[in-house]
Design a protein around this motif. Structure first.
Motif, short mmCIF file in Angstrom:
data_model
loop_
_atom_site.label_atom_id
_atom_site.label_comp_id
_atom_site.label_asym_id
_atom_site.label_seq_id
_atom_site.Cartn_x
_atom_site.Cartn_y
_atom_site.Cartn_z
N GLN A 16 0.84 -1.21 0.00
CA GLN A 16 0.00 0.00 0.00
C GLN A 16 0.87 1.25 0.00
N GLY A 17 1.92 1.24 0.78
CA GLY A 17 2.83 2.38 0.81
C GLY A 17 3.52 2.60 -0.52
N ALA A 18 3.89 1.52 -1.19
CA ALA A 18 4.54 1.64 -2.50
C ALA A 18 3.60 2.23 -3.53
N VAL A 19 2.34 1.76 -3.54
CA VAL A 19 1.36 2.31 -4.48
C VAL A 19 1.19 3.80 -4.24
N GLN A 20 1.04 4.20 -2.98
CA GLN A 20 0.84 5.62 -2.68
C GLN A 20 2.05 6.45 -3.08
N SER A 21 3.24 5.92 -2.89
CA SER A 21 4.45 6.68 -3.25
C SER A 21 4.56 6.84 -4.77
N LEU A 22 4.11 5.82 -5.52
CA LEU A 22 4.11 5.92 -6.98
C LEU A 22 3.09 6.93 -7.47
N ILE A 23 1.97 7.01 -6.76
CA ILE A 23 0.97 8.05 -7.07
C ILE A 23 1.57 9.42 -6.81
N ASP A 24 2.21 9.57 -5.66
CA ASP A 24 2.72 10.87 -5.22
C ASP A 24 3.85 11.40 -6.11
N ASP A 25 4.70 10.50 -6.62
CA ASP A 25 5.85 10.99 -7.40
C ASP A 25 5.58 11.04 -8.92
N GLY A 26 4.37 10.66 -9.33
CA GLY A 26 4.00 10.78 -10.74
C GLY A 26 4.26 9.54 -11.59
N THR A 27 4.97 8.54 -11.04
CA THR A 27 5.24 7.32 -11.80
C THR A 27 3.94 6.61 -12.18
N TYR A 28 3.03 6.56 -11.24
CA TYR A 28 1.73 5.93 -11.44
C TYR A 28 1.00 6.55 -12.64
N LYS A 29 0.97 7.87 -12.69
CA LYS A 29 0.28 8.55 -13.79
C LYS A 29 0.97 8.27 -15.13
N GLN A 30 2.29 8.18 -15.12
CA GLN A 30 3.01 7.84 -16.35
C GLN A 30 2.58 6.46 -16.87
N ILE A 31 2.45 5.51 -15.96
CA ILE A 31 2.07 4.15 -16.36
C ILE A 31 0.66 4.13 -16.92
N LEU A 32 -0.27 4.79 -16.24
CA LEU A 32 -1.64 4.82 -16.73
C LEU A 32 -1.75 5.52 -18.08
N THR A 33 -1.00 6.59 -18.25
CA THR A 33 -1.02 7.32 -19.51
C THR A 33 -0.45 6.46 -20.64
N LYS A 34 0.59 5.70 -20.33
CA LYS A 34 1.19 4.81 -21.32
C LYS A 34 0.15 3.86 -21.90
N TRP A 35 -0.77 3.41 -21.07
CA TRP A 35 -1.77 2.42 -21.50
C TRP A 35 -3.12 3.06 -21.84
N GLY A 36 -3.19 4.38 -21.83
CA GLY A 36 -4.41 5.07 -22.23
C GLY A 36 -5.55 4.93 -21.25
N VAL A 37 -5.24 4.70 -19.96
CA VAL A 37 -6.29 4.48 -18.97
C VAL A 37 -6.20 5.50 -17.82
N GLU A 38 -5.61 6.65 -18.09
CA GLU A 38 -5.40 7.63 -17.03
C GLU A 38 -6.69 8.17 -16.43
N ALA A 39 -7.81 8.00 -17.14
CA ALA A 39 -9.10 8.46 -16.61
C ALA A 39 -9.48 7.71 -15.34
N GLY A 40 -8.88 6.52 -15.11
CA GLY A 40 -9.20 5.74 -13.92
C GLY A 40 -8.27 5.97 -12.75
N ALA A 41 -7.46 7.02 -12.82
CA ALA A 41 -6.46 7.26 -11.77
C ALA A 41 -7.11 7.58 -10.42
N LEU A 42 -6.51 7.05 -9.36
CA LEU A 42 -6.89 7.38 -7.99
C LEU A 42 -5.87 8.33 -7.38
#
Length: 309
Positions: free
Chosen positions: A273-299
């Protein structure tokens, strides 16, 4: 899984009983219905560095193995699927790799039938299940869930909708679904009872069920079935990749968060859970979602066992 596993939450039974029109409402925004930008599997994502504080939360046995074993049904593009070489790729896979890297580990992603993932976690075959699994109260009774994405259900038909199918009335239609998903159960529990109440024939055979989502899509493209039901990012991706052969009808409905499944009470859960939140906070998570065209589902926030229904 000992009980039916659902990818997305069912439409409220009360709504279905009230009307055959199933109140198909959009998710959080109109962008959800568009599914984000075009996916680009070759896009690069920033290197993920180890977070020493989070790595310290990893149990000793996992740390000594150097890896996290992840179960995933690799037929659900763009979330998890195989490329032309047979390598498992997708949004969930990139996130699994990033989570492991944040914790100083490697992700060992193993293909599994969807209905075998949670039993695999319970038997210690897998440490994580990342396969578009919805976090709900029923599932939290047998596994712990770390939320990481928001998705709903959607419907697609052949381009031009030659059978003039309405998203809120599938009565008498041939509809393809993947076995073990909420969409398959929705037909049995919600759609067909509503059809019967309206004096109409139900969805043929309670849905045309396939083990692989790729076969669901092919059933509509080939004309075997008239419509397909799946998670919203999967429908959006299938439409984009169909070369103009498919189109989405209606809007995304019944939005709910995906969760990463872990064994009940797993010591690894706080680290994940901490790793997921840190990826959200530093922008890595959004990069991954954007790569796959699913950024509309971001938390914005990842929770542990946060289901409300």
């Amino acid at each position: 899984m000992t009980a039916r596993t659902q990818r997305t939450r069912l439409i409220a039974a009360g709504v279905a009983a009230a009307s055959l029109s199933l109140a198909l409402t959009a998710c959080s925004s109109s962008s959800t219905d568009e599914g984000g930008g075009a996916p680009n599997a070759t896009a690069t994502v920033s290197e993920v560095k180890v977070d020493d504080k989070l790595a310290a939360l990893v149990p000793a046995d996992v740390k000594s193995s150097g890896k996290i074993i992840v179960g995933s049904d690799a037929s659900y593009a763009p979330n998890e699927f195989k490329d032309d070489s047979g390598k498992i790729i997708g949004m969930d896979i990139d996130l699994a790799n990033a989570i492991a890297a944040r914790l100083g580990l490697k992700a060992d992603v193993q293909d599994s039938q969807f209905t075998a993932i949670i039993p695999g976690i319970q038997s210690n075959k897998f440490q994580l299940g990342m396969s578009s699994l919805t976090d709900n109260k029923e599932r939290e009774q047998v596994v712990d869930m770390v939320t990481y994405f928001n998705a709903g259900s959607a419907i697609a038909v052949k381009k031009g909708n030659p059978d003039k199918i309405s998203a809120d009335d599938l009565c008498g239609k041939k509809v393809a679904v993947q076995t073990g998903t909420t969409q398959a159960q929705e037909i049995v529990d919600v759609r067909n009872p509503a059809c019967a109440q309206a004096g109409k024939p139900g969805v043929v055979n309670d849905g045309d069920k396939f083990d692989l989502q790729t076969d669901v899509t092919n059933a509509v493209v080939s004309g075997r079935d008239q419509a397909m039901m799946a998670d919203s990012p999967v429908i959006d991706y299938a439409v984009k990749q169909s070369g103009g052969q498919l189109e989405k009808i209606g809007t995304t409905y019944d939005s709910a968060p995906y969760g990463i499944a872990l064994a009940k009470g797993a010591a690894l859960a706080p680290a994940v859970q901490g790793a997921v939140q840190s990826l959200i906070d530093d922008g890595t998570y959004k990069q991954i979602l954007t790569k796959w065209g699913v950024e509309a589902g971001a938390l914005d926030k990842s929770t542990l066992n946060g289901a409300v229904s």
